[in-house]
Design an enzyme around this catalytic site. Structure first.
Site: not given
Ligand code: 8OZ
Length: 357
Positions: A27, A176, A179, A181, A236
């Site tokens: 990112t 994806h 992380n 999400y 996260n």
């Molecule tokens: C860092 C900052 C924002 C998003 C990920 C898409 O960790 C990200 C991400 C990483 O997969």
């Protein structure tokens, strides 16, 4: 010689890759207005085309999937046209490029959502921390739990994004599922408290990923699809009571799909620790295995030599070294990445890292 191992070809799925050095998804928050990829983005990816495979930065499959400023999408016509510039540039230089398909789920904020709606998630559990918005950091809000009848619509968002990726000229896509999400939120018991077909037991928690994988491979064919997971990551505010069991089951679930690869982020970004034995995940999956997480050239060669991995993805090294493959080959010194220019900004710290002269 060991040092040649990273530079051997590999055929995986429908892809023939020139070497084992992969550019990890990164990112960089430099998309243009409307979350559209720009000429500068095309230049950046084109500079890195000697990677065996480029995986793009995480890219929103829909307006609902947006969680950060200036990240690209693949849901509008303008975005597809923007990405065409990127794929054309990479292909002209002989590279291969997969688009990473992303829905952030609860890692968003009403100010980033259509009509100021609440972000959606498997369950209404607020993540600790703050969202990055166009107005700066704001505390996360409690997301809205998806109704069961809405989930097929989200799966369809992935399928449409996969169609757009084909149209934009990508060689394939990476789902994806890492992380913290949306897909990861479904996989783990810390964020999935549903008591329906999509939660309650491990098999139910895996269902959403299974349906997304079916939908996306239905569009592209399984040989053009990879999946990324991060079993130990707590980034996260994501938790699971038994990551080893959950992610061995994920690998089992994916095995019969015959995917291009499984991509594993090793360890925990937050603590920096790696405790799991990823050999177990690799054996359960049985196909091409990509690892990522602070690898040096030496560790990468060792991973290929021992069979721990088939491909190694490099993140920060690729930010700073567009010609990473060439530098590895020659044993040349590496440029140091500048964290101050990782997220947002312009060409500085993006397309101005020097090549070997
Ligand atoms: C860092 C900052 C924002 C998003 C990920 C898409 O960790 C990200 C991400 C990483 O997969």
């Amino acid at each position: 010689m060991d040092t040649d191992l990273l530079f051997t070809e590999i055929t995986t799925g429908s892809q023939k890759l020139a070497n084992r050095v992969v550019m990890a998804p990164l990112t960089r928050n430099r998309a243009g207005a409307g979350n559209v990829p720009t000429d500068l983005n095309a230049l950046y990816y084109g500079q890195r085309a000697t990677a065996g495979l480029i995986i793009t930065e995480a890219t929103q499959i829909s307006p609902q999937g947006v969680g950060y400023p200036a990240t690209p999408g693949i849901h509008s016509t303008e975005q597809v046209l923007g990405w065409k510039k990127v794929t054309r540039t990479v292909h002209e230089k002989g590279g291969r490029i997969f688009l990473q398909l992303w829905h952030v789920g609860r890692i968003s904020h009403p100010s980033l959502q259509p009509e100021g709606a609440l972000p959606v998630a498997p369950s209404a559990i607020r993540p600790a921390g703050e969202a990055f918005t166009y107005e700066g950091l704001k505390p996360f809000e409690t997301p809205r739990a998806l109704e069961i009848h809405e989930i097929q619509g989200v799966v369809d968002q992935y399928a449409r994004a996969a169609e757009h990726a084909l149209e934009a000229g990508f060689d394939g896509v990476e789902i994806h599922a890492a992380n913290g999400y949306l897909i990861d939120q479904f996989l783990r018991d810390g964020t999935n408290r549903r008591q329906d077909a999509y939660g309650g037991g491990l098999r139910q928690r895996l269902r959403f990923l299974g349906e997304v994988t079916e939908a996306v491979t239905g569009v592209l064919g399984s040989g053009r699809v990879g999946v990324r997971i991060s079993p130990e990551n707590t980034f996260n505010d994501i938790q699971d009571s038994d990551p080893r069991k959950t992610f061995t089951a994920v690998a089992d679930l994916l095995r019969p799909h015959g995917l291009a690869y499984l991509h594993v982020v090793e360890g925990d970004f937050v603590t920096g620790k790696t405790l799991l034995d990823y050999g177990e995940v690799r054996r359960a999956f049985g196909g091409t295995f990509m690892v990522n997480g602070g690898y040096t050239q030496e560790r990468a060669e060792a991973a290929i030599r021992t069979g721990a991995a088939d491909l190694v993805a490099f993140g920060s090294l690729y930010i700073a070294n567009p010609d990473l493959v060439e530098r590895f080959r020659k044993g040349a010194a590496l440029n140091a990445p500048d964290p101050a220019t990782y997220y947002g900004g312009d060409a500085r710290g993006y397309t101005d890292y020097p090549f070997l002269s």
